[in-house]
Scaffold this active site. Sequence first.
Site, PDB file in Angstrom:
ATOM      1  N   HIS A  27      19.729   4.461   0.775  1.00 21.86           N
ATOM      2  CA  HIS A  27      18.427   4.660   0.146  1.00 21.86           C
ATOM      3  C   HIS A  27      18.582   5.171  -1.277  1.00 21.86           C
ATOM      4  O   HIS A  27      18.700   6.370  -1.503  1.00 21.86           O
ATOM      5  CB  HIS A  27      17.616   5.668   0.963  1.00 21.86           C
TER       6      HIS A  27
ATOM      7  N   HIS B 289      16.882  10.701   4.314  1.00 18.64           N
ATOM      8  CA  HIS B 289      17.348   9.357   3.938  1.00 18.64           C
ATOM      9  C   HIS B 289      17.885   9.357   2.505  1.00 18.64           C
ATOM     10  O   HIS B 289      18.707   8.524   2.157  1.00 18.64           O
ATOM     11  CB  HIS B 289      16.229   8.319   4.113  1.00 18.64           C
TER      12      HIS B 289
ATOM     13  N   ASN C 264       5.890  10.347  -4.723  1.00 19.29           N
ATOM     14  CA  ASN C 264       6.087   9.051  -5.401  1.00 19.29           C
ATOM     15  C   ASN C 264       5.116   7.984  -4.898  1.00 19.29           C
ATOM     16  O   ASN C 264       5.157   6.845  -5.339  1.00 19.29           O
ATOM     17  CB  ASN C 264       7.549   8.588  -5.264  1.00 19.29           C
TER      18      ASN C 264
ATOM     19  N   HIS D 135      13.280   1.750  -1.788  1.00 21.37           N
ATOM     20  CA  HIS D 135      13.324   2.833  -0.798  1.00 21.37           C
ATOM     21  C   HIS D 135      14.639   2.812  -0.016  1.00 21.37           C
ATOM     22  O   HIS D 135      15.352   3.811   0.021  1.00 21.37           O
ATOM     23  CB  HIS D 135      12.147   2.746   0.177  1.00 21.37           C
TER      24      HIS D 135
ATOM     25  N   GLU E 192       4.607  23.686  19.780  1.00 17.92           N
ATOM     26  CA  GLU E 192       5.915  23.639  20.453  1.00 17.92           C
ATOM     27  C   GLU E 192       6.995  23.027  19.565  1.00 17.92           C
ATOM     28  O   GLU E 192       8.117  23.524  19.491  1.00 17.92           O
ATOM     29  CB  GLU E 192       5.802  22.852  21.764  1.00 17.92           C
TER      30      GLU E 192
ATOM     31  N   ARG F 112       7.935  29.451  38.210  1.00 17.35           N
ATOM     32  CA  ARG F 112       6.751  30.306  38.266  1.00 17.35           C
ATOM     33  C   ARG F 112       6.743  31.051  39.596  1.00 17.35           C
ATOM     34  O   ARG F 112       6.349  32.204  39.681  1.00 17.35           O
ATOM     35  CB  ARG F 112       5.496  29.438  38.170  1.00 17.35           C
TER      36      ARG F 112
HETATM   37  C1  TPP Z   1      10.465  10.724  12.358  1.00 16.28           C
HETATM   38  C2  TPP Z   1      10.874   9.571  11.529  1.00 16.28           C
HETATM   39  N1  TPP Z   1      10.148   8.454  11.575  1.00 16.28           N
HETATM   40  C3  TPP Z   1      10.514   7.370  10.863  1.00 16.28           C
HETATM   41  C4  TPP Z   1      11.633   7.397  10.087  1.00 16.28           C
HETATM   42  C5  TPP Z   1      12.087   6.149   9.337  1.00 16.28           C
HETATM   43  N2  TPP Z   1      11.844   6.360   7.892  1.00 16.28           N
HETATM   44  C6  TPP Z   1      12.821   6.750   7.070  1.00 16.28           C
HETATM   45  S1  TPP Z   1      12.299   6.991   5.495  1.00 16.28           S
HETATM   46  C7  TPP Z   1      10.736   6.501   5.909  1.00 16.28           C
HETATM   47  C8  TPP Z   1       9.662   6.468   4.875  1.00 16.28           C
HETATM   48  C9  TPP Z   1       9.558   7.758   4.220  1.00 16.28           C
HETATM   49  O1  TPP Z   1       8.736   7.709   3.120  1.00 16.28           O
HETATM   50  P1  TPP Z   1       8.936   8.811   2.042  1.00 16.28           P
HETATM   51  O2  TPP Z   1       9.155  10.105   2.676  1.00 16.28           O
HETATM   52  O3  TPP Z   1       7.805   8.713   1.107  1.00 16.28           O
HETATM   53  O4  TPP Z   1      10.287   8.418   1.358  1.00 16.28           O
HETATM   54  P2  TPP Z   1      10.488   7.503   0.061  1.00 16.28           P
HETATM   55  O5  TPP Z   1      10.194   6.106   0.462  1.00 16.28           O
HETATM   56  O6  TPP Z   1       9.550   8.005  -0.948  1.00 16.28           O
HETATM   57  O7  TPP Z   1      11.916   7.697  -0.265  1.00 16.28           O
HETATM   58  C10 TPP Z   1      10.655   6.184   7.251  1.00 16.28           C
HETATM   59  C11 TPP Z   1       9.420   5.730   7.919  1.00 16.28           C
HETATM   60  C12 TPP Z   1      12.369   8.584  10.075  1.00 16.28           C
HETATM   61  N3  TPP Z   1      13.485   8.709   9.370  1.00 16.28           N
HETATM   62  N4  TPP Z   1      11.956   9.669  10.769  1.00 16.28           N
HETATM   63 MG    MG Z   2       7.549   8.455  -0.820  1.00 10.42          MG
END
Ligand code: TPP
Ligand code: MG
Length: 664
Positions: free
Chosen positions: A27, A67, A184, A259, A405, A514
């Site tokens: 990423h 990521h 962003n 991304h 939780e 319990r």
């Molecule tokens: C709980 C969870 N759901 C889905 C994902 C898959 N995922 C990784 S990055 C992302 C999008 C995140 O968007 P953003 O935080 O805005 O990151 P950007 O694209 O700006 O780097 C998703 C859905 C994940 N890593 N964790």
């Molecule tokens: Mg973003």
Amino acid sequence: MAVSDTQLANAIRALSMDAVEAANSGHPGMPMGMADVATVLFTRYLKYDPADPHWPDRDRFVLSAGHGSMLIYSLLHLTGYARPTIDDIRNFRQLGSPCAGHPENFELPGVECTTGPLGQGVAMAVGMAIAERHLNAEFGDALVDHRTWAIAGDGCLMEGVNHEAIGLAGHLGLGRLIVLWDDNRITIDGSTTLSTSEDIPARYAATGWHVVECDGHDPASIAAVLDAAIAEEGRPTLVRCRTIIGKGAPNKGGSHKVHGSPLGVDEVAATRLALVWESEAFALPDDIRDAWAEAGRAAAEFHAVWKTRAAGDAQYAEFLTRMAGDFSAEDVARIALDDIARGGAKVATRKSSELVLEKLTAAYPALIGGSADLTPSNNTQTKAMATAMTAGDYTGRYIHYGIREFGMAAAMNGMALHGGIIPYGGTFLVFSDYARPAIRLAALQQARSIFVMTHDSIGLGEDGPTHQPIEHVMSLRLIPNLDVWRPCDSVETAEAWACAVARKSGPSLLALTRQNLRQVREAGAENLSARGGYRLRAAVAERRVVLIASGSEVEIALDVADALEAAGIGADVVSMPCWSRFDAQPVEYRDGVLPPLAPERLLRVSIEAGTTIGWERYTMVQGLRFGIDRFGASAPAPELYDHFGLTAAKIVPQVTAKLKEMTA
Ligand SMILES: Cc1ncc(C[n+]2csc(CCOP(=O)(O)OP(=O)(O)O)c2C)c(N)n1
Ligand SMILES: [Mg+2]
């Protein structure tokens, strides 16, 4: 000529895009977009020491948007940490490189926690900030005086756990917590307008946060808001950083295309031109490399100052011991088992747990308790914890997490990873589902979080199937590195607690009843539960059966054994409070407890008030498994046990019939 902030940031951009390109995976967008913010943070604000990454009073930095892992790998490398080396970065995402797809705390010192499951990083940062304030209240400014910084993306802020965590942080007034939001306006699918219309600053403000905003590409603007965030003492701060994803990539920047995909050869070349970055891939101009290294050395000054100050503090040695977190399992067991109830009255294991905790929390100040609004049911608040932690008093050792939780479990992980604290927190076992992603991450991160999960079966009775765990214990056993305990009486409960507290390498979960249970065993010199499973009673008549049970069903197994023995059929009873511990025993031990004989010679029978799927591991397919493979029902517990066939009267005839069938 002095190196500019933008040039420093461009080093992050170049390393990130080149590493992703080499791996053909990763990423680049997030690290390139947040490079300027991270540069200001790591060159001017963050307290860290590349030569001693675990220095206790360092600031904690959490990359919640995991990521964007190349951001933290670049920063650690550039500021002079021993790892990652440039070769580690070249091998980004390859087997053996500590530069894993997402940042992992057990791979690289400097990575405070494992992130990638969005939202949990922010919640762990909340836990770290709680830990800092609590330890500060206990040890004073000379020893504990740091901040927790998190970088979070749009995704982190959308996840539900984010809301749970910031609600708690706002309530506790965690002024030492600063979340940098990478605003962003892009996620994987495209613009955030596809899925949200939320006014995030308003939501944070509504939960008690201080909210500021900057141009995330203007160092002066960034520094000004970080100053404002630091000046705010009584509230956590959200810094909204307006950024462009993939900043620097002339064609793909600003779009969701950067991304999670390599830029591609052409766009990498175009970016080099746009940034006026002439170095080869993975090479850095000397002046920029030197300037980054100098920033790392400058940050380490904080450590030098702290060392001098701390060494003169009366509590210094105690603080270091506390942070080291080493406990002898024998010592903890001695305290836990001291004066344990003998024979006589029946007692629920949740109550036994409370009695054990009274002793442990009095002996070990590192224990911080809490519950997700089920304190009177989980029996988690002891006398030593009479004072709750509040915004006005961080000395409190009990946290009212509210009905959160997941937020609780993730915050506990943050506390455990911070060090100096062993967090435990309670809810009903059935709601482990709500906390499960954080339980999993505790196990992956080797965090000493202790989950106290009461009301562990149909034995809870009248609340009915919504509250009666069925698949929970078994499904939790599937999580690697999680010790799942289901103790059968007060002795086993004390032994399980001792193991959990002393266990430095990962989390433990206690499933507690319990309903009241008989005491089946006296405490002895050895912590038998530590073996995971052991022979509780040996057959008297010629052995034909091994009954294996956990928790509340152990007393049923004993009743079954009595009835079989009365009929001349010898039966061992094995109590199996913790599968993972049992499986870790040497084969001789395991074979001693469960002799590897053909089923015709030795029938293995499991009894547990939950799903039977999985018990084949010990009964073998030819054995018998008594359990519940459907949802429960609302009724008093004894009626439910009868209804679901979990009584000696119902089990014995099936065992004798099976023995007959096998020898026929
Ligand atoms: C709980 C969870 N759901 C889905 C994902 C898959 N995922 C990784 S990055 C992302 C999008 C995140 O968007 P953003 O935080 O805005 O990151 P950007 O694209 O700006 O780097 C998703 C859905 C994940 N890593 N964790
Ligand atoms: Mg973003």
